[in-house]
Structures are given as C-alpha cells and as structure tokens.
Scaffold this active site. Sequence first.
Site, PDB file in Angstrom:
ATOM      1  CB  CYS A   7      -0.915   0.026   1.221  1.00  0.00           C
ATOM      2  SG  CYS A   7      -1.898   1.529   1.246  1.00  0.00           S
TER       3      CYS A   7
ATOM      4  CB  CYS B 104      -1.798   4.502   4.577  1.00  0.00           C
ATOM      5  SG  CYS B 104      -3.286   4.056   3.672  1.00  0.00           S
ATOM      6  CB  SER B 105      -0.531   0.343   6.608  1.00  0.00           C
ATOM      7  OG  SER B 105      -1.492   0.964   7.432  1.00  0.00           O
ATOM      8  CB  CYS B 106      -4.872  -0.493   2.340  1.00  0.00           C
ATOM      9  SG  CYS B 106      -5.462   1.202   2.514  1.00  0.00           S
TER      10      CYS B 106
HETATM   11 FE    FE Z   1      -3.372   2.155   2.797  1.00  0.00          FE
END
Ligand code: FE
Length: 195
Positions: A103, A106-108
């Site tokens: 991602c 961000c950190s999906c």
């Molecule tokens: Fe994300």
Amino acid sequence: MPHDHDPLEEGPALRVRALEALMVDKGLVDPDTLDSIAEYYERETGPRNGAAVVARAWTDPAYKDWLLRDGTAAINAMGFSGFQGEHIRVLENTKAMHHVVVCTLCSCYPWPVLGLPPTWYKSPAYRSRVVREPRVVLAEFGLRLPKDVQVKVWDSTAEIRYLVLPRRPAGTDDRSAEELAGLVTRNGMIGTALV
Ligand code: FE
C-alpha cells in the site's frame, strides 16, 4: 542478575497481568472473556485464516475458481469477513507470474485473512521501493525469482485489498488441507515469500 530476561520486555506484560488481576478482582471483567478476546486475535484472526483459504484453494478446484472470480464472497464463505475485508481480490501466482502487494499511501491490508500488517509493510522504505525495484526488495526478503518470471506489484487502496495465492509446493500431493495450511506463511500471501 538472577535471570537474563529483558526487564523492559517484561514490564508491560507484568503491568497487563496486574491490571487484569485487578479488574477481575473488582468484578469488572470475566477472565474467560479476556481469554477469548486474546485467543481471537492470536488464533482466529490473522494469517491462519488466509492459510486456510489458500489450502482450500489448493485442494478444491471449484473453490479456487470462485476465489479468483470473487475473492470477497469466497472468503466470506469460510467465515472470514469484516473491517478491511469488504473487497478482497485474490492474485494467483503461477510459473510465469509472481504477485506482490503493497500500500503505497498507507498500510491498507486484508485484516480478516491476514490480521494486522507487519511493521515492514507499513515502512516508507518498503512502500516506495517495492514499486521501483521489486526484484531487489524481494531478494532482500530472500526471494530470488528467475528472470523469466514476471513480477507484478499491486497497490492496495481503501477500496480494494489483495491476497496472494501462492503456488502449491511440489511433493505435497498427499497432504491434507490442514497440513497444507501449516505450510503457508503470511509473507507468502503478501508475495514477499514463495509459500
Ligand atoms: Fe493504505
């Protein structure tokens, strides 16, 4: 020193246990409830779920077809659903194509099948570099792919999360789905490992 444990590591665990004892003592929480919550995060969520999905796809061709066509529905059918799992697409690794997930924003991450993302997945270095130089980053994970294998990087978003379906290891024809699930790692389902 009577023992060689790191006091910094023990501190929080001790405080949690003390707090838990106090809350149980005051009747604020039921210890069985606390245990079941901890167990849920350790065992029920997380990569074991994804591994069960992968093992089923390896052993059940009809399920695999469904999983690749409609990942969300096929994963829901195994009881894995919820926050950050509303739209999951499954990417099948083949002899010719290796998928890896990031991602960049961000950190999906597909929580219902993989749990919470590892620290490296959230790091700016991984997020920027795996897009630019995927083979170099994969090699740093110990994964060196032959030149004729195409590498495809998938950028997760709030709308869609990805789960990699690794290739079934050779010589596992006689293994049960449960045994196969034990072979599948979290990194294998992100694409930074083979299985
Ligand atoms: Fe994300």
